[in-house]
Write a protein that holds these residues in place. Structure first.
Motif, PDB file in Angstrom:
ATOM      1  N   THR A 134       0.815  -1.349   0.032  1.00  0.00           N
ATOM      2  CA  THR A 134      -0.021   0.034   0.069  1.00  0.00           C
ATOM      3  C   THR A 134       0.953   1.221  -0.008  1.00  0.00           C
ATOM      4  O   THR A 134       0.250   2.379  -0.560  1.00  0.00           O
ATOM      5  N   LEU A 135       2.227   1.071   0.541  1.00  0.00           N
ATOM      6  CA  LEU A 135       2.802   2.544   0.695  1.00  0.00           C
ATOM      7  C   LEU A 135       3.190   2.954  -0.670  1.00  0.00           C
ATOM      8  O   LEU A 135       3.590   2.582  -1.589  1.00  0.00           O
ATOM      9  N   GLU A 136       2.710   4.400  -0.471  1.00  0.00           N
ATOM     10  CA  GLU A 136       3.171   5.399  -1.584  1.00  0.00           C
ATOM     11  C   GLU A 136       4.221   6.319  -0.725  1.00  0.00           C
ATOM     12  O   GLU A 136       3.755   7.153  -0.136  1.00  0.00           O
ATOM     13  N   PRO A 137       5.645   6.452  -0.984  1.00  0.00           N
ATOM     14  CA  PRO A 137       6.210   7.121  -0.330  1.00  0.00           C
ATOM     15  C   PRO A 137       6.043   8.681  -0.682  1.00  0.00           C
ATOM     16  O   PRO A 137       5.462   8.958  -1.730  1.00  0.00           O
ATOM     17  N   LEU A 138       6.504   9.514   0.131  1.00  0.00           N
ATOM     18  CA  LEU A 138       6.407  10.937  -0.042  1.00  0.00           C
ATOM     19  C   LEU A 138       7.014  11.408  -1.318  1.00  0.00           C
ATOM     20  O   LEU A 138       8.076  10.764  -1.838  1.00  0.00           O
ATOM     21  N   GLN A 139       6.270  12.129  -1.822  1.00  0.00           N
ATOM     22  CA  GLN A 139       6.643  12.909  -3.178  1.00  0.00           C
ATOM     23  C   GLN A 139       7.261  14.179  -2.980  1.00  0.00           C
ATOM     24  O   GLN A 139       7.040  14.921  -2.013  1.00  0.00           O
ATOM     25  N   ALA A 140       7.919  14.754  -3.943  1.00  0.00           N
ATOM     26  CA  ALA A 140       8.970  15.839  -3.867  1.00  0.00           C
ATOM     27  C   ALA A 140       7.954  17.083  -3.601  1.00  0.00           C
ATOM     28  O   ALA A 140       8.314  18.003  -2.961  1.00  0.00           O
ATOM     29  N   ASP A 141       6.638  17.166  -4.032  1.00  0.00           N
ATOM     30  CA  ASP A 141       5.722  18.179  -3.688  1.00  0.00           C
ATOM     31  C   ASP A 141       4.987  18.084  -2.300  1.00  0.00           C
ATOM     32  O   ASP A 141       4.274  19.087  -1.982  1.00  0.00           O
ATOM     33  N   GLU A 142       5.265  17.158  -1.398  1.00  0.00           N
ATOM     34  CA  GLU A 142       4.784  16.835  -0.202  1.00  0.00           C
ATOM     35  C   GLU A 142       5.829  17.481   1.006  1.00  0.00           C
ATOM     36  O   GLU A 142       6.863  17.194   0.912  1.00  0.00           O
ATOM     37  N   ALA A 143       5.188  18.245   1.716  1.00  0.00           N
ATOM     38  CA  ALA A 143       5.922  18.619   3.039  1.00  0.00           C
ATOM     39  C   ALA A 143       6.177  17.584   4.116  1.00  0.00           C
ATOM     40  O   ALA A 143       5.221  17.057   4.533  1.00  0.00           O
ATOM     41  N   GLY A 144       7.628  17.517   4.025  1.00  0.00           N
ATOM     42  CA  GLY A 144       7.959  16.151   4.955  1.00  0.00           C
ATOM     43  C   GLY A 144       9.231  15.708   4.432  1.00  0.00           C
ATOM     44  O   GLY A 144      10.130  16.335   3.777  1.00  0.00           O
ATOM     45  N   VAL A 145       9.775  14.801   5.280  1.00  0.00           N
ATOM     46  CA  VAL A 145      11.262  14.376   5.365  1.00  0.00           C
ATOM     47  C   VAL A 145      11.152  12.912   5.556  1.00  0.00           C
ATOM     48  O   VAL A 145      10.159  12.150   6.024  1.00  0.00           O
ATOM     49  N   VAL A 146      12.143  12.052   5.188  1.00  0.00           N
ATOM     50  CA  VAL A 146      12.207  10.708   5.257  1.00  0.00           C
ATOM     51  C   VAL A 146      13.229  10.465   6.186  1.00  0.00           C
ATOM     52  O   VAL A 146      14.409  11.294   5.931  1.00  0.00           O
ATOM     53  N   VAL A 147      13.104   9.821   7.405  1.00  0.00           N
ATOM     54  CA  VAL A 147      13.999   9.440   8.405  1.00  0.00           C
ATOM     55  C   VAL A 147      14.355   7.897   8.398  1.00  0.00           C
ATOM     56  O   VAL A 147      13.312   7.115   8.317  1.00  0.00           O
ATOM     57  N   ASP A 148      15.469   7.683   8.392  1.00  0.00           N
ATOM     58  CA  ASP A 148      15.996   6.107   8.416  1.00  0.00           C
ATOM     59  C   ASP A 148      15.900   5.687   9.747  1.00  0.00           C
ATOM     60  O   ASP A 148      16.024   6.292  10.651  1.00  0.00           O
ATOM     61  N   VAL A 149      15.012   4.398   9.952  1.00  0.00           N
ATOM     62  CA  VAL A 149      15.005   3.746  11.295  1.00  0.00           C
ATOM     63  C   VAL A 149      15.876   2.771  11.712  1.00  0.00           C
ATOM     64  O   VAL A 149      15.594   2.360  12.658  1.00  0.00           O
ATOM     65  N   SER A 150      16.868   3.029  11.106  1.00  0.00           N
ATOM     66  CA  SER A 150      18.115   1.941  11.742  1.00  0.00           C
ATOM     67  C   SER A 150      18.514   3.004  12.949  1.00  0.00           C
ATOM     68  O   SER A 150      18.675   4.128  13.065  1.00  0.00           O
ATOM     69  N   GLY A 151      19.231   2.105  13.881  1.00  0.00           N
ATOM     70  CA  GLY A 151      19.689   2.665  15.075  1.00  0.00           C
ATOM     71  C   GLY A 151      18.680   2.670  16.259  1.00  0.00           C
ATOM     72  O   GLY A 151      17.287   2.089  16.002  1.00  0.00           O
ATOM     73  N   GLY A 152      18.934   3.196  17.331  1.00  0.00           N
ATOM     74  CA  GLY A 152      18.013   3.393  18.305  1.00  0.00           C
ATOM     75  C   GLY A 152      17.179   4.398  18.369  1.00  0.00           C
ATOM     76  O   GLY A 152      17.362   5.512  17.576  1.00  0.00           O
ATOM     77  N   PRO A 153      16.189   4.530  19.146  1.00  0.00           N
ATOM     78  CA  PRO A 153      14.954   5.506  19.202  1.00  0.00           C
ATOM     79  C   PRO A 153      15.521   6.941  19.413  1.00  0.00           C
ATOM     80  O   PRO A 153      15.123   7.768  18.682  1.00  0.00           O
ATOM     81  N   GLU A 154      16.670   7.126  20.188  1.00  0.00           N
ATOM     82  CA  GLU A 154      17.201   8.482  20.525  1.00  0.00           C
ATOM     83  C   GLU A 154      17.907   9.140  19.032  1.00  0.00           C
ATOM     84  O   GLU A 154      17.682  10.278  18.779  1.00  0.00           O
ATOM     85  N   ALA A 155      18.444   8.078  18.413  1.00  0.00           N
ATOM     86  CA  ALA A 155      19.285   8.859  17.278  1.00  0.00           C
ATOM     87  C   ALA A 155      18.135   8.852  16.089  1.00  0.00           C
ATOM     88  O   ALA A 155      18.163   9.971  15.524  1.00  0.00           O
ATOM     89  N   ILE A 156      17.013   8.174  15.951  1.00  0.00           N
ATOM     90  CA  ILE A 156      16.085   8.122  14.942  1.00  0.00           C
ATOM     91  C   ILE A 156      15.491   9.550  15.207  1.00  0.00           C
ATOM     92  O   ILE A 156      15.329  10.450  14.487  1.00  0.00           O
TER      93      ILE A 156
END
Length: 172
Positions: A134-156
């Motif tokens: 179902t996932l449709e990643p954020l598009q360039a015209d959408e206000a937002g950022v992509v954040v990698d989930v590797s590592g611990g919660p504080e780093a994310i």
């Protein structure tokens, strides 16, 4: 960020929305709302039984999240919501035009492993395939950022704060 954003922490099940959302809200000094709390009991029962939600199930849920986000306009807030499709994000933006998205994204095997080890959540690992389909990643015209989930919660959460700081302030 001079004017706080209303941030929707999005992504497939198991990316850490419920863990990262409160950490992000605390770092931004704004309230957090758990998106799952906006689901009606019928949605929870359906997902608990291993049945994916359809759009008709999701619209009232998205409308409730959108109303919360709109009520936080100019004040800021963080809410978790899978927001997997562009149409879902469009619906949230229609209710709360200034929202921005933090898309938690990562390797499927990492996400599946995290889902397999969490306790007390209604979403079974069996629904992960439907989430990715179902996932449709954020598009360039959408206000937002992509954040990698590797590592611990504080780093994310730290990566999310840094990425959000680079966005323009929301309209007053």
């Amino acid at each position: 960020m001079r004017t706080p954003h209303v941030v929707v922490v999005m992504g497939v099940a198991g990316t850490g929305k419920t863990t990262i959302g409160p950490l992000l809200a605390a770092r931004l000094g704004v309230p957090y709302a758990e998106g799952d709390d906006f689901h009606p009991p019928a949605n929870i029962a359906k997902m608990s039984a291993g049945t994916p939600l359809d759009d008709d199930d999701r619209w009232p849920w998205l409308d409730a999240i959108g109303a919360w986000a709109d009520g936080r306009a100019g004040l800021g807030g963080v809410v978790s919501c899978s927001a997997l499709k562009r149409s879902y994000r469009d619906r949230l933006r229609a209710a709360a035009p200034g929202v921005v998205f933090v898309h938690l994204a990562g390797d499927r095997s990492l996400i599946e492993d995290r889902m397999a080890h969490r306790r007390g959540h209604f979403m079974p690992t069996a629904l992960l395939d439907s989430q990715f389909a179902t996932l449709e990643p954020l598009q360039a015209d959408e206000a937002g950022v992509v954040v990698d989930v590797s590592g611990g919660p504080e780093a994310i959460a730290g990566r999310a704060v840094t990425a959000l700081a680079a966005l323009p302030d929301p309209p007053a």
